[in-house]
Design an enzyme around this catalytic site. Sequence first.
Site, PDB file in Angstrom:
ATOM      1  N   ARG A 152     -39.334 -62.512 -44.313  1.00 19.25           N
ATOM      2  CA  ARG A 152     -39.575 -62.910 -42.917  1.00 19.25           C
ATOM      3  C   ARG A 152     -40.156 -61.756 -42.084  1.00 19.25           C
ATOM      4  NH1 ARG A 152     -40.669 -67.257 -41.670  1.00 19.25           N
ATOM      5  NH2 ARG A 152     -39.828 -67.172 -39.564  1.00 19.25           N
ATOM      6  N   ILE A 153     -39.479 -60.605 -42.100  1.00 15.96           N
ATOM      7  CA  ILE A 153     -39.941 -59.479 -41.293  1.00 15.96           C
ATOM      8  C   ILE A 153     -41.247 -58.920 -41.859  1.00 15.96           C
ATOM      9  CG2 ILE A 153     -39.376 -57.175 -40.435  1.00 15.96           C
ATOM     10  CD1 ILE A 153     -37.758 -59.481 -39.167  1.00 15.96           C
ATOM     11  N   CYS A 182     -32.121 -55.808 -35.405  1.00 19.03           N
ATOM     12  CA  CYS A 182     -32.679 -56.555 -34.272  1.00 19.03           C
ATOM     13  C   CYS A 182     -31.709 -56.537 -33.096  1.00 19.03           C
ATOM     14  CB  CYS A 182     -33.005 -57.988 -34.688  1.00 19.03           C
ATOM     15  SG  CYS A 182     -31.614 -58.903 -35.384  1.00 19.03           S
ATOM     16  N   THR A 216     -29.661 -66.579 -41.002  1.00 21.75           N
ATOM     17  CA  THR A 216     -30.643 -65.784 -41.720  1.00 21.75           C
ATOM     18  C   THR A 216     -30.616 -66.115 -43.210  1.00 21.75           C
ATOM     19  OG1 THR A 216     -29.130 -63.939 -42.120  1.00 21.75           O
ATOM     20  CG2 THR A 216     -30.397 -63.888 -40.063  1.00 21.75           C
ATOM     21  N   THR A 234     -21.116 -57.491 -37.055  1.00 24.07           N
ATOM     22  CA  THR A 234     -22.402 -56.898 -36.687  1.00 24.07           C
ATOM     23  C   THR A 234     -22.229 -55.396 -36.638  1.00 24.07           C
ATOM     24  OG1 THR A 234     -24.126 -56.709 -34.989  1.00 24.07           O
ATOM     25  CG2 THR A 234     -21.912 -57.215 -34.208  1.00 24.07           C
ATOM     26  N   GLY A 235     -23.197 -54.712 -37.160  1.00 24.14           N
ATOM     27  CA  GLY A 235     -23.157 -53.250 -37.120  1.00 24.14           C
ATOM     28  C   GLY A 235     -23.823 -52.691 -35.883  1.00 24.14           C
ATOM     29  N   ARG A 259     -22.968 -66.551 -36.196  1.00 27.75           N
ATOM     30  CA  ARG A 259     -24.219 -67.155 -36.653  1.00 27.75           C
ATOM     31  C   ARG A 259     -24.183 -68.649 -36.324  1.00 27.75           C
ATOM     32  NH1 ARG A 259     -26.656 -63.962 -40.809  1.00 27.75           N
ATOM     33  NH2 ARG A 259     -26.348 -61.799 -40.172  1.00 27.75           N
ATOM     34  N   ASN A 293     -35.130 -62.432 -32.729  1.00 23.19           N
ATOM     35  CA  ASN A 293     -34.633 -61.492 -33.727  1.00 23.19           C
ATOM     36  C   ASN A 293     -35.599 -61.285 -34.890  1.00 23.19           C
ATOM     37  OD1 ASN A 293     -33.067 -64.283 -33.840  1.00 23.19           O
ATOM     38  ND2 ASN A 293     -33.431 -63.666 -35.960  1.00 23.19           N
TER      39      ASN A 293
END
Length: 461
Positions: free
Chosen positions: A118-119, A269, A299, A327-328, A350, A433
């Site tokens: 995707r990215i 993101c 995702t 989440t980091g 999510r 994102n």
Amino acid sequence: MIPIIGKLHREQDVTVLVHSRSLVNKSVVSILKTHRFARQIAGEELSVTETLPFLQTLTTLDLGPSQIDIGMLAAEYKADSRGLTVEEFTAEAVAGATGANKIERRDGRDVVLYGFGRIGRLVARLLIEKAGSGNGLRLRAIVVRGGGEADLVKRASLLRRDSIHGQFQGTITVDEANSTIVANGNTIKVIYANDPSEVDYTAYGIENAILIDNTGKWRDREGLSKHLRPGIDKVVLTAPGKGDVPNIVHGVNHDTIKPDEQILSCASCTTNAIVPPLKAMDDEYGVLRGHVETVHSFTNDQNLLDNYHKADRRGRSAPLNMVITETGAASAVAKALPELKAPITGSSIRVPVPDVSIAILSLRLGRETTRDEVLEYLRDVSLHSPLKRQIDFTTAPDAVSMDFVGSRHASIVDAGATKVDGDNAILYLWYDNEFGYSCQVIRVVQHVSGVEYPTFPAPAV
């Protein structure tokens, strides 16, 4: 306007903007919509008849490579009381990009994408979009694992069509005999390899390149160093880095990158979404503590239907459930914004949407304030500060997530949802994102490559 914008970009490496939004390669409708959107942030309509004189004036100046915001020129000219003509005002505002002050056009820099998910595909679109002048970033190769029959055709098709971000703007052809994809005239070599050690990039004429790792397979310095092969000079990771790998959020700490640093990360993101507004709030009010709750689109690392997953909840069906996960981003704040001493906690949910997320940033401030003061401050930051490419601002009362697909900002402040009570503030920050984050990645790559050009009028510091 379109021929002028194109000529400035091709011949002088000048990118024309309206309130930080590029007009290069845009359609008539897109340019009109970009002007109309100014009312969301500037509070009033902006017409092409107002910006055209500034654009025409730019063609008379000896401009060097730069980014010039004709929306800001028009706004500042309207507020100027000295009685200058458009020509005089424009020449003064962009003086840093003209004559003896202008920087020389630099040679292009080779870029390699390692991974094409995707990215990777969105970064590819952005690199191809920015290749018009020939003096910027040049996408030379993509490295992927072999996928079997018609692999190249299928990968080209995924670049050509995207269910969320729409059709590729231009033409894509495939040369299977030479293992290349040609996108808008840019020849991109597709290299098949299972490990970085298998590739000698100089064999493909690639030199001094920046490699963008989109796989996330390696996150520490030791693992990412595998990419430093013949032809590769720097490695940029599109995931949070571990250990001593610098986590860079463009607009906040990109100027701390050491010239000899070969390995760095663009963080996540969500980190990119929260760090710029967090810095802005800390600069003005001081932040004593905070918590971020991200409501994040699902995702690829989640399962489509219930199935085994190494994580506790991500094995449950992504399109059918809200899934609590970690989440980091909160811990990554310390790397990107070390001067912020406030403790920041975070968690994530999510949800069943394919793109665009929202971060709810709850802050305890160092002083009391009001909602109107905070909104006016953040609106000004989005228009005039060095963070204006990272922070956007919307007053639309009916805005929902899909409205922000394709946003090039790291985050968008939702004015209507903002809550302030004394020294407590809650900011609602939309972010694409996928695409917004990819834009941040490109900005970091431009910076380390030396092809990030100054913007005029210069933002207030």
